[in-house]
Design an enzyme around this catalytic site. Structure first.
Site, short mmCIF file in Angstrom:
data_model
loop_
_atom_site.label_atom_id
_atom_site.label_comp_id
_atom_site.label_asym_id
_atom_site.label_seq_id
_atom_site.Cartn_x
_atom_site.Cartn_y
_atom_site.Cartn_z
N GLY A 235 -4.85 -1.87 5.17
CA GLY A 235 -4.03 -3.00 4.70
C GLY A 235 -4.67 -4.35 4.99
O GLY A 235 -4.79 -5.20 4.11
N ARG A 236 -5.11 -4.55 6.23
CA ARG A 236 -5.65 -5.86 6.60
C ARG A 236 -7.06 -6.08 6.07
O ARG A 236 -7.65 -7.13 6.31
CB ARG A 236 -5.57 -6.05 8.12
N LYS B 78 9.29 -0.91 13.87
CA LYS B 78 9.85 -0.58 12.55
C LYS B 78 10.94 0.47 12.71
O LYS B 78 12.02 0.38 12.12
CB LYS B 78 8.75 -0.01 11.64
N GLU C 2 10.66 -4.68 4.28
CA GLU C 2 10.72 -6.09 3.87
C GLU C 2 10.35 -6.25 2.39
O GLU C 2 11.04 -6.92 1.63
CB GLU C 2 9.73 -6.94 4.69
N GLU D 107 -4.65 -6.65 15.21
CA GLU D 107 -4.14 -5.34 14.80
C GLU D 107 -5.26 -4.30 14.89
O GLU D 107 -5.02 -3.13 15.14
CB GLU D 107 -3.59 -5.42 13.37
N HIS E 268 -5.28 -33.30 18.78
CA HIS E 268 -4.21 -34.18 19.27
C HIS E 268 -3.06 -33.37 19.84
O HIS E 268 -1.96 -33.89 20.03
CB HIS E 268 -3.73 -35.09 18.14
N LYS F 169 0.84 -1.20 0.00
CA LYS F 169 0.00 0.00 0.00
C LYS F 169 0.88 1.25 0.00
O LYS F 169 0.69 2.16 -0.79
CB LYS F 169 -0.92 -0.03 1.22
C1 G6Q Z 1 -2.40 -3.67 7.95
C2 G6Q Z 1 -1.16 -3.08 8.39
C3 G6Q Z 1 0.08 -3.80 7.95
C4 G6Q Z 1 0.47 -3.55 6.50
C5 G6Q Z 1 1.91 -4.00 6.28
C6 G6Q Z 1 2.35 -3.80 4.85
O1 G6Q Z 1 -3.48 -3.22 8.19
O2 G6Q Z 1 -1.13 -1.75 8.08
O3 G6Q Z 1 0.02 -5.17 8.16
O4 G6Q Z 1 -0.40 -4.21 5.65
O5 G6Q Z 1 2.76 -3.32 7.15
O6 G6Q Z 1 2.22 -2.48 4.48
P1 G6Q Z 1 2.33 -2.04 2.98
O7 G6Q Z 1 1.19 -2.67 2.24
O8 G6Q Z 1 2.26 -0.54 2.99
O9 G6Q Z 1 3.64 -2.57 2.48
#
Ligand code: G6Q
Length: 548
Positions: A266-267, A514, A211, A352, A383, A205
């Protein structure tokens, strides 16, 4: 809205909890033969049975009163109307717009966002069809065989979970997901792939996530190592992002970028272009079924009366255990191997969103907020950790999800699936009923055990029962059903966040780690610290440097 504890229903729920906490589910079921019928709601092919909860009619009335006093219906309307209910980031929360049918409108800052939503969906259709039919060629003219989504968190877990869940609908394209900064993830994924036939989706996003950008750079280096020509990148790298400038700066052509918008968290983004990996796997028609299933759940959430509203009931029941029984966790057990990653996905969605310590206005919360969510597919968990559910000292409310029909009937009369179903139903029954001392003794007597052994073993074998669970029984795991199930969980999270009066749509807590990692990075390579650390971090840094 004021603190939830100041609402009249909160106090009444506390009193009511003291009165009913010793009631046993066995008795509640014995006293009311209609209980299962009364405490069940259906949505299309999904039945939500919440009768195995420690509730009476009065509990439900009080919980529904809590929802009304917290003005839940008004907040639902605000979300659907595109109001900026993500208060700390001043953003609308409109994942529901991503699954609305053509011809509908949703306004953000006076602008209808639906034409853009459908324009991107159209581009996703065109692009995915060209890749899936082999019209899209790699730099040597060969069709794509492997797709690697590079993303993390919300840009990974949703598409990864759905792609795995809908495996029976895949074409021959192979889908892979790389998220971890640990080089092992990328190296092991790329092992055996051919740059000539591999397509990378860089999903971010912000397009600023360490990463993802690092993995994308290394993927590009792996690709160019064989392709040599940087112009070939255009055939093998596409970006999904809200940040066009950063995409272009990275070296991906705007033509190869699929946008989305800041009002998609994002989520909550698997329904947007972030779902491109899903589309490549199952095709756009199936993806539209997934969206339609989610939309059906949205309409249910928006229009069903509170007492027949599945996400409202899920949310209220969770609050009942979290805040009145002080249960600190909530478990999710999909009895379906395809839903293997559902608990991991929901862990992010729920924790989150509702792992918050202040209210919307920044003042401290007065109650405990989001539960620790965990789970694993059945029957494996039985189990492993189910012992604690049956006989441990902690109360673990749990959701069981199971399809009536399997995609993989196996054995005479589909015996694998029948056993799976039997196990799922048996577990919720066992959690409800338990096994009394009398039953235990009678069983051992029938088996001919000596009186001394019976006396010794009885306390160990008793299960007190009265452990609550919800069951989602659905016909089959189709894209539509999966879309509905995910959306029901999304809205459950919203219901709870609304009642706790927190912002479920920000994630400031993720920032701290971060930032500290950025600060520490040069020190790993031996540069002096810009700020002092605690002695543990100092010592570990020294040891790391010694072993590097
Ligand atoms: C989700 C969070 C988080 C995000 C990641 C990746 O709601 O904001 O999990 O999706 O940190 O972020 P980017 O999509 O910006 O790389």
């Amino acid at each position: 809205m004021s603190l939830p504890t100041s609402l009249p229903s909160w106090r009444k729920l506390e009193e009511h909890h003291a009165q009913i906490r010793s009631l046993h589910l066995r008795d509640l079921f014995r006293e009311d033969p209609e209980r299962a019928e009364r405490f069940s709601v259906s949505l299309e092919d999904i039945v939500f049975d919440y009768s195995k909860n420690r509730i009476t009619n009065q509990t439900l009335d009080l919980l529904l009163q809590l929802a009304r006093e917290a003005e839940l219906p008004r907040w639902i309307e605000k979300m659907f109307a595109g109001e900026k209910i993500n208060v700390s980031e001043r953003r609308a929360v409109l994942h529901i717009a991503l699954r609305k049918p053509r011809g509908s409108s949703v306004f953000v800052d006076g602008k209808d966002v639906m034409p853009e939503v459908h324009a991107v969906l159209d581009r996703m259709r065109e692009f995915s069809e060209s890749v899936r039919t082999g019209r899209w060629h790699g730099y040597t003219g060969r069709p794509i065989q492997d797709v690697v989504n590079i993303g993390i968190g919300g840009s990974d877990l949703g598409p990864m979970m759905v792609t795995r869940a809908l495996r029976p609908y895949h074409s021959s394209l192979r889908l892979h997901f790389v998220s971890n900064i640990d080089g092992t993830h990328l190296v092991e994924t790329l092992r055996g792939l051919d740059p000539e036939t591999t397509l990378f989706l860089v999903s971010s996003k912000s397009f600023g996530t360490l990463e993802t950008l690092t993995n994308a750079r290394s993927a590009r280096a792996w690709f160019l190592d064989k392709a040599k020509d940087p112009a070939a990148v255009a055939k093998h790298f596409v970006a999904i992002s809200t940040n066009e400038k950063a995409v272009v700066a990275f070296g991906i052509d705007k033509k190869n970028m699929f946008p989305f918008w800041d009002w998609v968290g994002g989520r909550y983004s698997l329904w947007s272009a972030i779902g491109l990996s899903i589309v490549l796997a199952i095709g756009m028609d199936r993806f539209e079924e997934l969206l339609a299933g989610a939309h059906a759940a949205d309409e249910h959430f928006r229009t069903a009366p509170l007492e027949k509203n599945i996400p409202v009931l899920m949310g209220l029941l969770g609050i009942w255990y979290n805040n009145f029984f002080q249960a600190s966790t909530h478990a999710v057990f999909p009895y379906d191997q395809y839903l293997e990653f559902l608990p991991a996905y929901l862990q992010q969605a729920d924790m989150e969103s509702n792992g918050k310590h202040v209210q919307k206005d920044g003042t401290p919360v007065a109650v405990t907020t989001g539960p620790i969510l965990w789970g694993a597919p059945g029957t494996n968990g039985q189990h492993a950790f189910f012992q604690l559910l049956h006989q441990g000292t902690k109360l673990v409310p749990a959701d069981f999800l199971v399809p009536a029909q399997s995609h993989n009937p196996l054995g005479p009369s589909d015996e694998h699936h029948r056993m799976l179903l039997a196990n799922c139903l048996a577990q919720t029954e066992a959690l409800l009923r338990g096994r009394t001392a009398e039953e235990v003794r009678a069983e051992m007597e029938a088996a001919g055990l000596a009186a001394e052994d019976i006396a010794r073993l009885t306390p160990h074998r008793v299960c007190e029962g009265n452990r609550p669970s919800n069951t989602f029984l659905f016909r089959k795991l189709t894209p539509r059903t999966l879309g509905s199930l995910i959306a029901l969980y999304e809205h459950k999270i919203f219901v709870q966040g609304t009642i706790w009066n927190i912002d479920s749509f920000d994630q400031w807590g993720v920032e701290l780690g971060k930032q500290l990692a950025q600060n520490l990075l040069p020190e790993i390579s031996g540069e002096p610290a810009r700020k002092p650390h605690d002695s543990s971090t100092e010592r570990l840094l020294r040891l790391v440097r010694g072993w590097l």
